[in-house]
Design a protein around this motif. Structure first.
Motif, PDB file in Angstrom:
ATOM      1  N   SER A  22      -7.663  49.437   9.482  1.00  0.00           N
ATOM      2  CA  SER A  22      -7.010  48.279   8.836  1.00  0.00           C
ATOM      3  C   SER A  22      -8.019  47.304   8.248  1.00  0.00           C
ATOM      4  O   SER A  22      -7.713  46.591   7.300  1.00  0.00           O
ATOM      5  N   THR A  23      -9.241  47.276   8.795  1.00  0.00           N
ATOM      6  CA  THR A  23     -10.233  46.294   8.306  1.00  0.00           C
ATOM      7  C   THR A  23     -10.751  46.674   6.921  1.00  0.00           C
ATOM      8  O   THR A  23     -11.208  45.814   6.177  1.00  0.00           O
ATOM      9  N   GLY A  61       1.504  41.150  23.903  1.00  0.00           N
ATOM     10  CA  GLY A  61       1.555  42.562  24.266  1.00  0.00           C
ATOM     11  C   GLY A  61       1.106  43.526  23.188  1.00  0.00           C
ATOM     12  O   GLY A  61       0.940  44.714  23.435  1.00  0.00           O
ATOM     13  N   LYS A  62       0.915  43.023  21.943  1.00  0.00           N
ATOM     14  CA  LYS A  62       0.457  43.927  20.872  1.00  0.00           C
ATOM     15  C   LYS A  62      -1.068  43.866  20.796  1.00  0.00           C
ATOM     16  O   LYS A  62      -1.634  42.779  20.621  1.00  0.00           O
ATOM     17  N   THR A  63      -1.707  45.030  20.916  1.00  0.00           N
ATOM     18  CA  THR A  63      -3.182  45.051  20.871  1.00  0.00           C
ATOM     19  C   THR A  63      -3.626  44.768  19.438  1.00  0.00           C
ATOM     20  O   THR A  63      -3.257  45.494  18.505  1.00  0.00           O
ATOM     21  N   CYS A  64      -4.387  43.689  19.265  1.00  0.00           N
ATOM     22  CA  CYS A  64      -4.721  43.264  17.900  1.00  0.00           C
ATOM     23  C   CYS A  64      -6.231  43.182  17.651  1.00  0.00           C
ATOM     24  O   CYS A  64      -6.641  42.906  16.504  1.00  0.00           O
ATOM     25  N   ALA A  65      -7.041  43.423  18.654  1.00  0.00           N
ATOM     26  CA  ALA A  65      -8.492  43.421  18.433  1.00  0.00           C
ATOM     27  C   ALA A  65      -9.148  44.151  19.597  1.00  0.00           C
ATOM     28  O   ALA A  65      -8.579  44.211  20.694  1.00  0.00           O
ATOM     29  N   TYR A  66     -10.321  44.713  19.338  1.00  0.00           N
ATOM     30  CA  TYR A  66     -11.048  45.358  20.437  1.00  0.00           C
ATOM     31  C   TYR A  66     -12.540  45.178  20.253  1.00  0.00           C
ATOM     32  O   TYR A  66     -13.022  44.952  19.146  1.00  0.00           O
ATOM     33  N   ALA A  67     -13.238  45.257  21.377  1.00  0.00           N
ATOM     34  CA  ALA A  67     -14.698  45.209  21.371  1.00  0.00           C
ATOM     35  C   ALA A  67     -15.177  46.353  22.252  1.00  0.00           C
ATOM     36  O   ALA A  67     -14.525  46.710  23.233  1.00  0.00           O
ATOM     37  N   THR A  86     -10.833  43.176  14.368  1.00  0.00           N
ATOM     38  CA  THR A  86      -9.522  42.545  14.518  1.00  0.00           C
ATOM     39  C   THR A  86      -8.582  43.190  13.509  1.00  0.00           C
ATOM     40  O   THR A  86      -8.973  43.387  12.347  1.00  0.00           O
ATOM     41  N   LEU A  87      -7.385  43.537  13.948  1.00  0.00           N
ATOM     42  CA  LEU A  87      -6.371  44.109  13.054  1.00  0.00           C
ATOM     43  C   LEU A  87      -6.238  43.189  11.842  1.00  0.00           C
ATOM     44  O   LEU A  87      -6.149  41.958  12.004  1.00  0.00           O
ATOM     45  N   ASN A  88      -6.219  43.792  10.660  1.00  0.00           N
ATOM     46  CA  ASN A  88      -6.330  42.994   9.441  1.00  0.00           C
ATOM     47  C   ASN A  88      -5.397  41.786   9.388  1.00  0.00           C
ATOM     48  O   ASN A  88      -5.828  40.683   9.075  1.00  0.00           O
ATOM     49  N   GLU A  89      -4.115  41.991   9.741  1.00  0.00           N
ATOM     50  CA  GLU A  89      -3.170  40.862   9.615  1.00  0.00           C
ATOM     51  C   GLU A  89      -3.394  39.777  10.666  1.00  0.00           C
ATOM     52  O   GLU A  89      -2.777  38.717  10.587  1.00  0.00           O
ATOM     53  N   PHE A  90      -4.283  40.031  11.633  1.00  0.00           N
ATOM     54  CA  PHE A  90      -4.567  39.027  12.667  1.00  0.00           C
ATOM     55  C   PHE A  90      -5.918  38.344  12.445  1.00  0.00           C
ATOM     56  O   PHE A  90      -6.312  37.482  13.221  1.00  0.00           O
ATOM     57  N   ARG A  91      -6.624  38.761  11.380  1.00  0.00           N
ATOM     58  CA  ARG A  91      -7.950  38.174  11.152  1.00  0.00           C
ATOM     59  C   ARG A  91      -7.835  36.712  10.774  1.00  0.00           C
ATOM     60  O   ARG A  91      -6.837  36.266  10.224  1.00  0.00           O
ATOM     61  N   GLY A  92      -8.879  35.951  11.120  1.00  0.00           N
ATOM     62  CA  GLY A  92      -8.942  34.541  10.748  1.00  0.00           C
ATOM     63  C   GLY A  92      -8.076  33.640  11.615  1.00  0.00           C
ATOM     64  O   GLY A  92      -7.827  32.488  11.260  1.00  0.00           O
ATOM     65  N   GLN A  93      -7.622  34.150  12.760  1.00  0.00           N
ATOM     66  CA  GLN A  93      -6.759  33.334  13.648  1.00  0.00           C
ATOM     67  C   GLN A  93      -7.462  32.946  14.943  1.00  0.00           C
ATOM     68  O   GLN A  93      -6.832  32.508  15.894  1.00  0.00           O
ATOM     69  N   ILE A  95      -8.986  35.048  17.003  1.00  0.00           N
ATOM     70  CA  ILE A  95      -8.920  36.086  18.042  1.00  0.00           C
ATOM     71  C   ILE A  95     -10.302  36.719  18.274  1.00  0.00           C
ATOM     72  O   ILE A  95     -10.725  36.908  19.422  1.00  0.00           O
ATOM     73  N   GLY A  96     -11.013  36.990  17.188  1.00  0.00           N
ATOM     74  CA  GLY A  96     -12.351  37.586  17.312  1.00  0.00           C
ATOM     75  C   GLY A  96     -13.272  36.689  18.125  1.00  0.00           C
ATOM     76  O   GLY A  96     -14.017  37.157  18.993  1.00  0.00           O
ATOM     77  N   LYS A  97     -13.199  35.404  17.857  1.00  0.00           N
ATOM     78  CA  LYS A  97     -14.067  34.462  18.580  1.00  0.00           C
ATOM     79  C   LYS A  97     -13.735  34.443  20.082  1.00  0.00           C
ATOM     80  O   LYS A  97     -14.628  34.449  20.915  1.00  0.00           O
ATOM     81  N   LYS A  98     -12.454  34.472  20.399  1.00  0.00           N
ATOM     82  CA  LYS A  98     -12.053  34.470  21.817  1.00  0.00           C
ATOM     83  C   LYS A  98     -12.481  35.780  22.494  1.00  0.00           C
ATOM     84  O   LYS A  98     -12.880  35.791  23.656  1.00  0.00           O
ATOM     85  N   LEU A  99     -12.411  36.874  21.721  1.00  0.00           N
ATOM     86  CA  LEU A  99     -12.841  38.165  22.276  1.00  0.00           C
ATOM     87  C   LEU A  99     -14.356  38.149  22.529  1.00  0.00           C
ATOM     88  O   LEU A  99     -14.827  38.689  23.535  1.00  0.00           O
ATOM     89  N   ILE A 100     -15.094  37.521  21.646  1.00  0.00           N
ATOM     90  CA  ILE A 100     -16.554  37.382  21.849  1.00  0.00           C
ATOM     91  C   ILE A 100     -16.806  36.560  23.115  1.00  0.00           C
ATOM     92  O   ILE A 100     -17.678  36.904  23.922  1.00  0.00           O
ATOM     93  N   GLU A 101     -16.031  35.493  23.310  1.00  0.00           N
ATOM     94  CA  GLU A 101     -16.216  34.668  24.523  1.00  0.00           C
ATOM     95  C   GLU A 101     -15.968  35.511  25.778  1.00  0.00           C
ATOM     96  O   GLU A 101     -16.707  35.443  26.747  1.00  0.00           O
ATOM     97  N   LYS A 102     -14.918  36.311  25.713  1.00  0.00           N
ATOM     98  CA  LYS A 102     -14.569  37.187  26.839  1.00  0.00           C
ATOM     99  C   LYS A 102     -15.692  38.208  27.077  1.00  0.00           C
ATOM    100  O   LYS A 102     -16.074  38.479  28.218  1.00  0.00           O
ATOM    101  N   PHE A 103     -16.181  38.770  25.989  1.00  0.00           N
ATOM    102  CA  PHE A 103     -17.275  39.748  26.071  1.00  0.00           C
ATOM    103  C   PHE A 103     -18.510  39.106  26.718  1.00  0.00           C
ATOM    104  O   PHE A 103     -19.133  39.693  27.616  1.00  0.00           O
ATOM    105  N   LEU A 104     -18.854  37.887  26.318  1.00  0.00           N
ATOM    106  CA  LEU A 104     -20.033  37.207  26.881  1.00  0.00           C
ATOM    107  C   LEU A 104     -19.820  36.933  28.375  1.00  0.00           C
ATOM    108  O   LEU A 104     -20.742  37.103  29.174  1.00  0.00           O
ATOM    109  N   GLU A 105     -18.603  36.547  28.726  1.00  0.00           N
ATOM    110  CA  GLU A 105     -18.267  36.321  30.142  1.00  0.00           C
ATOM    111  C   GLU A 105     -18.486  37.609  30.946  1.00  0.00           C
ATOM    112  O   GLU A 105     -19.054  37.592  32.025  1.00  0.00           O
TER     113      GLU A 105
END
Ligand SMILES: CC(C)(COP(=O)(O)OP(=O)(O)OC[C@H]1O[C@@H](n2cnc3c(N)ncnc32)[C@H](O)[C@@H]1OP(=O)(O)O)[C@@H](O)C(=O)NCCC(=O)NCCS
Length: 163
Positions: A22-23, A61-67, A86-93, A95-105
């Motif tokens: 999708s990207t 519940g919908k998977t919209c991004a992965y690392a 990030t799934l294309n229609e979810f980009r810029g919201q 989500i990627g930044k929050k996933l990066i925070e989770k990844f760093l944690e």
């Protein structure tokens, strides 16, 4: 509501394939590699000395991004982020930044002290580079013609404080 999970399940390789496609950023070979890593992680066996960890973001519940990330083989406490989409229609919201925070944690939990990310220097990846900078990464090195003639590899990094 956004939530995260680190357990990979049997529907994820196909979900990962859809997100990556999708990207519009990855060619067929790239997509095959990211799906193959998910399948290996699912079986709990990888032929590589690297361990591949997956993290997923879900919107209601919908998977919209992965690392996908892992410890750098032979390093003491260095990690690399291998894939992020990030799934294309979810980009810029955000989500990627929050996933990066989770990844760093997660990396911190696993004892990591430094994180590297490789990305391309071509204009198509300018938004991606800005994204990493906005997440607090700095460009530490540039490997000329790494991916192809005229397609450099930029290595972004961040130090993590274990305190
Ligand atoms: C890079 C990617 C994972 C970012 O995920 P995202 O969910 O769209 O990003 P976010 O919405 O969390 O954006 C976070 C920050 O990055 C910035 N950003 C994101 N996309 C941007 C864009 N196209 N241009 C400029 N800035 C951008 C946002 O403005 C935001 O900054 P702020 O917090 O200062 O406002 C996603 O866009 C993607 O899948 N891109 C294509 C694939 C890719 O390049 N993957 C990485 C391969 S190395």
């Amino acid at each position: 509501m956004l939530s995260f999970r680190d357990k990979i399940n049997f529907t994820d390789p196909e979900i990962i394939r859809k997100i990556a496609v999708s990207t519009g950023f990855f060619d067929e070979e790239d997509v095959k590699v990211t799906v193959a890593l998910a399948k290996e992680a699912l079986k709990g066996q990888s032929n590589s000395p690297e361990n591949f960890n997956f993290l997923f973001a879900e919107d209601d519940g919908k998977t919209c991004a992965y690392a996908c990330f892992g410890q750098v083989p032979e390093s003491i406490s260095t990690f690399e982020l291998h894939w992020l989409s990030t799934l294309n229609e979810f980009r810029g919201q955000g989500i990627g930044k929050k996933l990066i925070e989770k990844f760093l944690e997660e990396v911190k939990k696993q004892g990591g002290t430094k994180v590297f990310i490789k990305t391309s220097g071509i204009p198509q990846y300018e938004p991606t580079r800005r994204f990493y900078e906005s997440c607090g990464f700095s460009c530490e090195a540039r490997l000329q013609d790494y991916y192809d003639e005229g397609n450099d590899c930029l290595i972004y990094s961040m130090r993590l404080n274990q305190n």
